[in-house]
Design an enzyme around this catalytic site. Structure first.
Site, PDB file in Angstrom:
ATOM      1  N   THR A  96      54.789   7.550 -36.340  1.00 22.95           N
ATOM      2  CA  THR A  96      55.623   7.249 -37.471  1.00 22.95           C
ATOM      3  C   THR A  96      56.888   8.324 -37.401  1.00 22.95           C
ATOM      4  O   THR A  96      56.519   9.423 -37.834  1.00 22.95           O
ATOM      5  CB  THR A  96      54.962   7.267 -39.050  1.00 22.95           C
ATOM      6  OG1 THR A  96      54.020   6.305 -39.005  1.00 22.95           O
ATOM      7  CG2 THR A  96      56.124   6.849 -39.918  1.00 22.95           C
ATOM      8  N   LYS A 171      58.671   0.726 -41.186  1.00 24.21           N
ATOM      9  CA  LYS A 171      57.660   1.567 -41.330  1.00 24.21           C
ATOM     10  C   LYS A 171      57.859   2.618 -42.528  1.00 24.21           C
ATOM     11  O   LYS A 171      56.923   2.787 -43.181  1.00 24.21           O
ATOM     12  CB  LYS A 171      57.112   2.213 -39.989  1.00 24.21           C
ATOM     13  CG  LYS A 171      55.860   3.236 -40.412  1.00 24.21           C
ATOM     14  CD  LYS A 171      54.845   2.658 -40.602  1.00 24.21           C
ATOM     15  CE  LYS A 171      53.673   3.705 -41.065  1.00 24.21           C
ATOM     16  NZ  LYS A 171      52.433   3.202 -41.863  1.00 24.21           N
ATOM     17  N   LYS A 239      55.692  13.551 -44.900  1.00 19.41           N
ATOM     18  CA  LYS A 239      56.529  13.611 -44.054  1.00 19.41           C
ATOM     19  C   LYS A 239      57.296  12.235 -44.111  1.00 19.41           C
ATOM     20  O   LYS A 239      58.492  12.155 -43.873  1.00 19.41           O
ATOM     21  CB  LYS A 239      55.995  13.862 -42.696  1.00 19.41           C
ATOM     22  CG  LYS A 239      56.568  13.442 -41.505  1.00 19.41           C
ATOM     23  CD  LYS A 239      56.139  12.033 -40.567  1.00 19.41           C
ATOM     24  CE  LYS A 239      54.828  11.993 -40.127  1.00 19.41           C
ATOM     25  NZ  LYS A 239      54.495  10.730 -39.749  1.00 19.41           N
TER      26      LYS A 239
HETATM   27  N1  LIG Z   1      46.175   8.262 -40.020  1.00 18.95           N
HETATM   28  C1  LIG Z   1      46.611   7.213 -40.671  1.00 18.95           C
HETATM   29  O1  LIG Z   1      46.319   6.436 -41.474  1.00 18.95           O
HETATM   30  C2  LIG Z   1      47.782   6.581 -40.050  1.00 18.95           C
HETATM   31  C3  LIG Z   1      48.918   7.460 -39.503  1.00 18.95           C
HETATM   32  N2  LIG Z   1      49.925   7.022 -39.024  1.00 18.95           N
HETATM   33  C4  LIG Z   1      50.843   7.990 -38.117  1.00 18.95           C
HETATM   34  O2  LIG Z   1      50.418   8.124 -36.778  1.00 18.95           O
HETATM   35  C5  LIG Z   1      50.509   9.288 -36.241  1.00 18.95           C
HETATM   36  C6  LIG Z   1      49.397  10.005 -35.963  1.00 18.95           C
HETATM   37  O3  LIG Z   1      48.681  10.031 -37.236  1.00 18.95           O
HETATM   38  P1  LIG Z   1      47.155  10.583 -37.257  1.00 18.95           P
HETATM   39  O4  LIG Z   1      46.350  10.260 -36.155  1.00 18.95           O
HETATM   40  O5  LIG Z   1      46.621  10.303 -38.513  1.00 18.95           O
HETATM   41  O6  LIG Z   1      47.352  12.311 -37.349  1.00 18.95           O
HETATM   42  P2  LIG Z   1      46.664  13.483 -36.974  1.00 18.95           P
HETATM   43  O7  LIG Z   1      46.853  14.496 -37.504  1.00 18.95           O
HETATM   44  O8  LIG Z   1      45.169  12.980 -36.874  1.00 18.95           O
HETATM   45  O9  LIG Z   1      46.811  13.689 -35.187  1.00 18.95           O
HETATM   46  C7  LIG Z   1      48.139  14.008 -34.729  1.00 18.95           C
HETATM   47  C8  LIG Z   1      48.197  14.151 -33.351  1.00 18.95           C
HETATM   48  O10 LIG Z   1      49.421  15.009 -32.979  1.00 18.95           O
HETATM   49  C9  LIG Z   1      49.059  15.739 -31.963  1.00 18.95           C
HETATM   50  N3  LIG Z   1      50.090  16.789 -31.860  1.00 18.95           N
HETATM   51  C10 LIG Z   1      50.676  17.256 -33.303  1.00 18.95           C
HETATM   52  N4  LIG Z   1      51.718  18.424 -32.843  1.00 18.95           N
HETATM   53  C11 LIG Z   1      52.001  17.979 -31.455  1.00 18.95           C
HETATM   54  C12 LIG Z   1      52.601  18.809 -30.508  1.00 18.95           C
HETATM   55  N5  LIG Z   1      53.663  19.472 -30.837  1.00 18.95           N
HETATM   56  N6  LIG Z   1      52.526  18.503 -29.203  1.00 18.95           N
HETATM   57  C13 LIG Z   1      51.758  17.452 -28.877  1.00 18.95           C
HETATM   58  N7  LIG Z   1      50.863  16.926 -29.555  1.00 18.95           N
HETATM   59  C14 LIG Z   1      50.911  17.260 -31.051  1.00 18.95           C
HETATM   60  C15 LIG Z   1      47.940  16.445 -32.367  1.00 18.95           C
HETATM   61  O11 LIG Z   1      47.549  17.143 -31.058  1.00 18.95           O
HETATM   62  P3  LIG Z   1      46.302  18.325 -31.604  1.00 18.95           P
HETATM   63  O12 LIG Z   1      44.940  17.392 -31.764  1.00 18.95           O
HETATM   64  O13 LIG Z   1      46.493  19.128 -30.426  1.00 18.95           O
HETATM   65  O14 LIG Z   1      46.449  18.929 -32.937  1.00 18.95           O
HETATM   66  C16 LIG Z   1      47.076  15.127 -32.669  1.00 18.95           C
HETATM   67  O15 LIG Z   1      46.673  14.587 -31.340  1.00 18.95           O
HETATM   68  C17 LIG Z   1      51.562   9.957 -37.274  1.00 18.95           C
HETATM   69  O16 LIG Z   1      52.741   9.761 -37.114  1.00 18.95           O
HETATM   70  C18 LIG Z   1      51.056   9.304 -38.593  1.00 18.95           C
HETATM   71  O17 LIG Z   1      52.245   9.326 -39.592  1.00 18.95           O
HETATM   72  C19 LIG Z   1      50.468   5.514 -38.953  1.00 18.95           C
HETATM   73  C20 LIG Z   1      49.635   4.897 -39.543  1.00 18.95           C
HETATM   74  C21 LIG Z   1      48.320   5.249 -40.247  1.00 18.95           C
HETATM   75  O1  LIG Z   2      51.156   5.388 -42.031  1.00 20.17           O
HETATM   76  C1  LIG Z   2      49.753   5.372 -42.560  1.00 20.17           C
HETATM   77  C2  LIG Z   2      49.683   3.879 -43.362  1.00 20.17           C
HETATM   78  C3  LIG Z   2      48.329   3.847 -43.937  1.00 20.17           C
HETATM   79  C4  LIG Z   2      47.940   2.471 -44.398  1.00 20.17           C
HETATM   80  O2  LIG Z   2      48.393   1.650 -43.904  1.00 20.17           O
HETATM   81  O3  LIG Z   2      46.800   2.234 -44.880  1.00 20.17           O
END
Ligand SMILES: NC(=O)C1=CN([C@@H]2O[C@H](COP(=O)(O)OP(=O)(O)OC[C@H]3O[C@@H](n4cnc5c(N)ncnc54)[C@H](OP(=O)(O)O)[C@@H]3O)[C@@H](O)[C@H]2O)C=CC1
Ligand SMILES: O=CCCC(=O)O
Length: 292
Positions: A96, A171, A239
């Site tokens: 996102t 989104k 964010k």
């Molecule tokens: N969780 C949710 O319910 C949802 C999340 N999203 C979106 O999906 C994306 C991922 O979310 P989510 O999995 O929850 O987040 P997490 O915080 O669990 O994971 C974030 C990921 O990004 C990596 N990362 C962060 N900074 C860097 C960097 N500078 N360089 C390389 N890798 C980096 C982390 O690596 P490391 O492990 O090394 O920190 C990790 O793999 C976000 O944009 C979020 O808004 C969308 C829908 C639902």
């Molecule tokens: O970006 C996160 C969305 C979470 C959700 O749709 O339940």
């Protein structure tokens, strides 16, 4: 289907990559913190040593990174996606981010001859595990058509929204609404409690009426038990509010509700709740002012 690369083994990336593996896809994963790839490896994934190495090996690579700066970093930094993307390869960023970030990545990928698609998702950890996400894709239609077999495994529905940026904007609008709703919900739970009503009964009443929804139903019971195991981390929700407000700014859209909700999420972050589930914003509403 060709082997799929996957960058970012956070909450979402790990669940999505695991789902692809379960459904017979060959997957090569990479994560900045390498140890987070171990479980995927045990389930049959290969591990790449850098984003560039993954792109070199795979025709299609998906990114699922925390925020705009992370999404840009895996593409533009040394050993990043750009070093190996070329004609015949596609990069799909499902993080996102804002439309500007997505466009920057798209232009750079296209300049190297590759195809780009953005594909942020609605749905959290459980829908990711179950292949029930809603995919908001935009960008190169050819790549969309090619990657559909993987999207069909990851999601219950995919939308193709046209030019790059439209997926990101859709989104952000959705998550802006969700964040504002979570604030109103938290406020209501506290109001019920402080007025001598049972929050549990409020959940039952809400669930039978016009504003019943899966989020209240799923998050409500854990919230009233003060349990915030992160499915969608609060720092990411904040964010998204910030990026949605910037989109409102660009388009001169007044967003007083979202702005107020963003302030509460910011307060929650500043009190150390950022890594908990976004429903932990409830804790901020529970804090009572000392009486005069
Ligand atoms: N969780 C949710 O319910 C949802 C999340 N999203 C979106 O999906 C994306 C991922 O979310 P989510 O999995 O929850 O987040 P997490 O915080 O669990 O994971 C974030 C990921 O990004 C990596 N990362 C962060 N900074 C860097 C960097 N500078 N360089 C390389 N890798 C980096 C982390 O690596 P490391 O492990 O090394 O920190 C990790 O793999 C976000 O944009 C979020 O808004 C969308 C829908 C639902
Ligand atoms: O970006 C996160 C969305 C979470 C959700 O749709 O339940």
């Amino acid at each position: 289907m060709e082997e799929i690369g996957f960058l970012g083994m956070g909450i979402m990336g790990k669940a999505m990559a695991m789902n692809l593996l379960r459904n017979g896809f060959k997957v090569t994963v990479w994560n900045r913190t390498l140890s987070k790839c171990d479980e995927l490896k045990e389930h049959g994934a290969s591990v790449g040593e850098s984003p560039a190495a993954v792109v070199k090996k795979c025709k299609y690579t998906i990114g699922m990174l925390s925020d705009p700066s992370a999404a840009l970093s895996v593409v533009f930094d040394k050993k990043g996606v750009l070093e190996e993307i070329c004609s015949g390869k596609g990069y799909i960023d499902m993080s996102t981010v804002d439309a500007e970030t997505s466009s920057k990545i798209s232009e750079a990928v296209k300049e190297k001859g590759g195809d780009f698609l953005e594909g942020p998702v609605s749905g959290s950890k459980k829908p990711a595990e179950d292949g029930q996400l809603v995919i908001l894709a935009a960008g190169e239609k050819r790549l969309y058509d090619e990657i559909l077999p993987a999207f069909d495994v990851l999601g219950k529905k995919s939308f193709f929204l046209g030019e790059v940026g439209n997926g990101a904007k859709m989104k952000l609008v959705v998550n802006m609404i969700m964040g504002s709703m979570m604030n109103a919900f938290s406020e209501g739970l506290v109001l019920a409690d402080k007025s001598g009503l049972s929050p549990k009964t409020l959940l039952d009443v809400l669930d039978l009426g016009a504003i019943a929804n899966p989020m209240f139903k799923m998050k409500g019971p854990s919230m009233i038990q003060n349990s915030y195991n992160p499915a969608f981390p609060l720092k990411h929700q904040q964010k998204d509010m910030r990026l949605a407000l910037a989109l409102g700014d660009e388009n001169a859209v007044s967003m007083p509700i979202a702005a107020a909700a963003n302030e509460v999420f910011k307060k929650a972050r500043s009190t150390g709740l950022g890594d908990l589930d976004f429903s932990a914003v409830y804790e901020i509403f529970k804090v009572t002012e000392p009486s005069a």
